[in-house]
Scaffold this active site. Structure first.
Site, PDB file in Angstrom:
ATOM      1  CG  HIS A 167      -1.910  -1.214   1.400  1.00  0.00           C
ATOM      2  ND1 HIS A 167      -2.218  -1.890   2.563  1.00  0.00           N
ATOM      3  CD2 HIS A 167      -2.451  -1.859   0.268  1.00  0.00           C
ATOM      4  CE1 HIS A 167      -3.005  -2.772   2.219  1.00  0.00           C
ATOM      5  NE2 HIS A 167      -3.155  -2.913   0.843  1.00  0.00           N
ATOM      6  CD  GLU A 170      -0.574   0.599   4.296  1.00  0.00           C
ATOM      7  OE1 GLU A 170       0.217  -0.276   4.637  1.00  0.00           O
ATOM      8  OE2 GLU A 170      -1.880   0.630   4.266  1.00  0.00           O
ATOM      9  CG  HIS A 260       0.998  -3.398   5.645  1.00  0.00           C
ATOM     10  ND1 HIS A 260       0.251  -3.191   4.485  1.00  0.00           N
ATOM     11  CD2 HIS A 260       1.435  -4.705   5.429  1.00  0.00           C
ATOM     12  CE1 HIS A 260       0.142  -4.091   3.625  1.00  0.00           C
ATOM     13  NE2 HIS A 260       1.014  -5.081   4.013  1.00  0.00           N
ATOM     14  CD  GLU A 336      -1.331  -3.127   9.730  1.00  0.00           C
ATOM     15  OE1 GLU A 336      -0.946  -1.728   9.440  1.00  0.00           O
ATOM     16  OE2 GLU A 336      -1.667  -3.924   8.648  1.00  0.00           O
TER      17      GLU A 336
END
Length: 379
Positions: A167, A170, A260, A336
């Site tokens: 992504h 990010e 991410h 994350e």
């Protein structure tokens, strides 16, 4: 007074700009051929000493409106030093008031990771005797997709893969990778030297070069979310995933990490493969070990906040972590990091930023080493 986003990763739409009042209405554009909208990056020109009100009119209709709660916009004058600005979100519009100190002021969703810095990371790493660069292929826009091989391959060595920026918005993910790469290549770091004795690392710092340069949040040039392509990628739709997946199948994988950023949760955490049909007690043991060691070595990591694990057999197998975990029967984790701040250890000036992501990436070698020690060398 003027708004511009005509540069690498730039993205914004000007609805109206009133020079007399300083009121500026903006909209965050969708990714190309996609419904995702959240990433913005632009500059305000010619407003030094003037108070301006910036209103993001479509904040509530963006991909993750809950991400604006307790969020603060990132800004910079020199694009090197980024800081946070007081920001309000009323459930519909996100707004801030600012009086620029200089003629040019930059605003972004998160501290950018420029394409030139990516190229510098690749080029600098290759100068180290333990690093080689492999060109996997080209993206839909014709950009290079590269993987760093750190350490020499050998029959007894375990294979670690690390990917980032499936992504593209990010950007903390590539800052994370930079920290891991720099530590692995540091000749004065004994842990790194030990790791390279019995493991080889394959690292893709940017899985989505096209989306990164286009200023996308989650998709590639075709509007495809790469982290939903791992079950059946194609060169026509998702060459980035196809090329990396094929390379993985050539090398094998003993440990996989995918970096991410999360729009809403203001903490660092990991998500595993608990919902996979192939999940078993051995993999659970390695996941627990990984988390325990990271908790003991870096306070920025925690396990209280994160995603609710999938029920056994109900995982989405199109995600990279789930696909790799079952295909190679290995430990695979999604890492994350927050777009906001780490609320356990907040920083009023910068929030969570590139430098903290870089340091977090360097620290991941501790749990990686623990897992590899548990696995032992290949027979």
């Amino acid at each position: 007074m003027r708004i511009s986003a005509s540069f690498d990763a730039g993205s914004i739409r000007v609805v109206s700009l009133d020079e007399e009042s300083g009121v500026i209405h903006l909209e965050i554009p969708n990714d190309h051929q996609s419904e995702f909208a959240q990433w913005f990056y632009f500059r305000l020109e010619g407003a030094a000493g003037e108070t301006c009100e910036l209103h993001f009119d479509n904040a509530a209709s963006c991909a993750y409106p809950e991400g604006w709660v307790d969020y603060r916009v990132v800004a910079s004058y020199d694009r090197e030093n980024w800081f946070r600005l007081p920001t309000e979100y009323d459930g519909k519009v996100m707004s801030l008031s600012v009086t620029p100190e200089h003629d040019l002021m930059y605003f972004a969703y998160f501290e950018p990771y420029p394409w030139e810095r990516h190229l510098n990371l690749i080029s600098t790493a290759q100068m180290h005797p333990d690093c080689r660069v492999h060109h996997l292929g080209e993206t839909l826009d014709g950009r290079d997709l590269d993987v760093l091989q750190i350490g020499e391959d050998a029959d007894h060595k375990r294979v670690v893969w690390l990917t980032a920026r499936q992504h593209p918005g990010e950007t903390m993910a590539e800052w994370f990778v930079e920290g891991a790469v720099q530590r692995l290549l540091d000749p004065a770091d004994t842990l790194a030297r030990e790791l390279l004795e019995w493991a080889v690392f394959y690292i893709v710092p940017n899985m989505n070069p096209d989306g990164s340069c286009r200023g996308h949040l989650r998709t590639n040039a075709a509007g495809v979310n790469l982290n939903r392509e791992w079950a059946n990628p194609t060169m026509e739709r998702s060459p980035e995933v196809y090329l990396v997946r094929e390379a993985m199948r050539e090398t094998g994988v003993d440990l996989y990490l995918d970096a991410h950023g999360d729009e809403s949760i203001p903490f660092n955490f990991v998500a595993g493969s608990e919902g996979n049909p192939g999940y078993h007690a051995g993999r659970a043991e390695l996941e627990t070990l990984f988390k325990q060691v990271w908790l003991a070595t870096n306070p920025d990591f925690q396990v209280k906040h994160g995603y609710t694990p999938d029920q056994f057999g109900e995982a989405n197998m199109t995600l990279s972590t789930n696909h790799v975990a079952d295909y190679f029967d290995c430990l695979a984790y999604t890492i994350e990091m927050p777009f906001k701040d780490n609320f356990d250890w907040p920083d009023e000036e910068t929030g969570w930023d590139g430098e903290r992501s870089r340091q977090f990436g360097a620290s991941v070698l501790f749990p990686v080493a623990a897992v590899l020690r548990r696995l032992g060398k290949k027979a």
